[in-house]
Scaffold this motif. Sequence first.
Motif: not given
Length: 281
Positions: A229-252
């Motif tokens: 039941p919704p009042e008993q549940n905990i929904v997870s929000t999925v996020a995508a992150g761009a890593l600071t290590s990326s050599a392709c920051p604009e594409l990320a």
Amino acid sequence: MSSSGRYPKALLHGRLRFAPVLLLGTMIAGCGPYQQPSTSPAAPPAAQPPRMLLYCGAGIRPAADALVKAFEREHDVTIECDYDGTERLLARIKLSGAGDLYMPGDRHYVEQAAEQGLVAAHEDVCYLVPVILVRKGNPKNVRTLANLTRPGVEVGLGNPQVCAIGRTSVQIFEKNGIPLEDVLRNVQFQSLTVNDLGNHIRLGQLDAVIVWDAMAAYFAEFGDVVPIPPEQNIVSTVAAGALTSSACPELARRFLEFAASEQGAEIFARHHYTTRLPEAN
């Protein structure tokens, strides 16, 4: 995609692992074109598309596979995917200091990585709704969360130290005043990924597991869904992150925008992922 096809087996066995040579190649090549050795001094070097590395929660793989292919077509880039439990992926990001993107099973992990200076930007892309998945026909008559503590019910949960569904499951029991030790008496298996829980239902090895709604859809032929039941549940929000290590920051960053766009939402919805936050949350 039918759950009776080959996908459930792929879920269990399909996690990519990367040899050190591949990671080193990714770090060295960065976002520039690869240079192929020439057999003739006069032959021009053959350029290849830039390569990126996405660390992705195993429970998001069905949609992530399609998302990556669509993005590759539009941007002439190759994205390698490392699918695993959320915490294990975060550990690899810290250890390697390499990679471009991180998309775990809960935004909490992206925010944690951002606090540690590992993520430069992030976007919410979809939602994961926990459900109880039981053996086909529900022979143990599991109807509620409390039924998971009943004697004789063999339960599977995600390991809260490794995967997002495990952490969320513990929070759900706490929210509903169900002592975790009462549930653990019935737990026969703690998984490293949410996919493993679905496979245990497919093989008839457990009576009930807690998985994401999208994952339950892929095992619909082998199990039945008992909604929380919704009042008993905990929904997870999925996020995508761009890593600071990326050599392709604009594409990320473009990948984040693409994943959060209407086109990205359509891809997630096509693979049974929730794209609108349930009202109770």
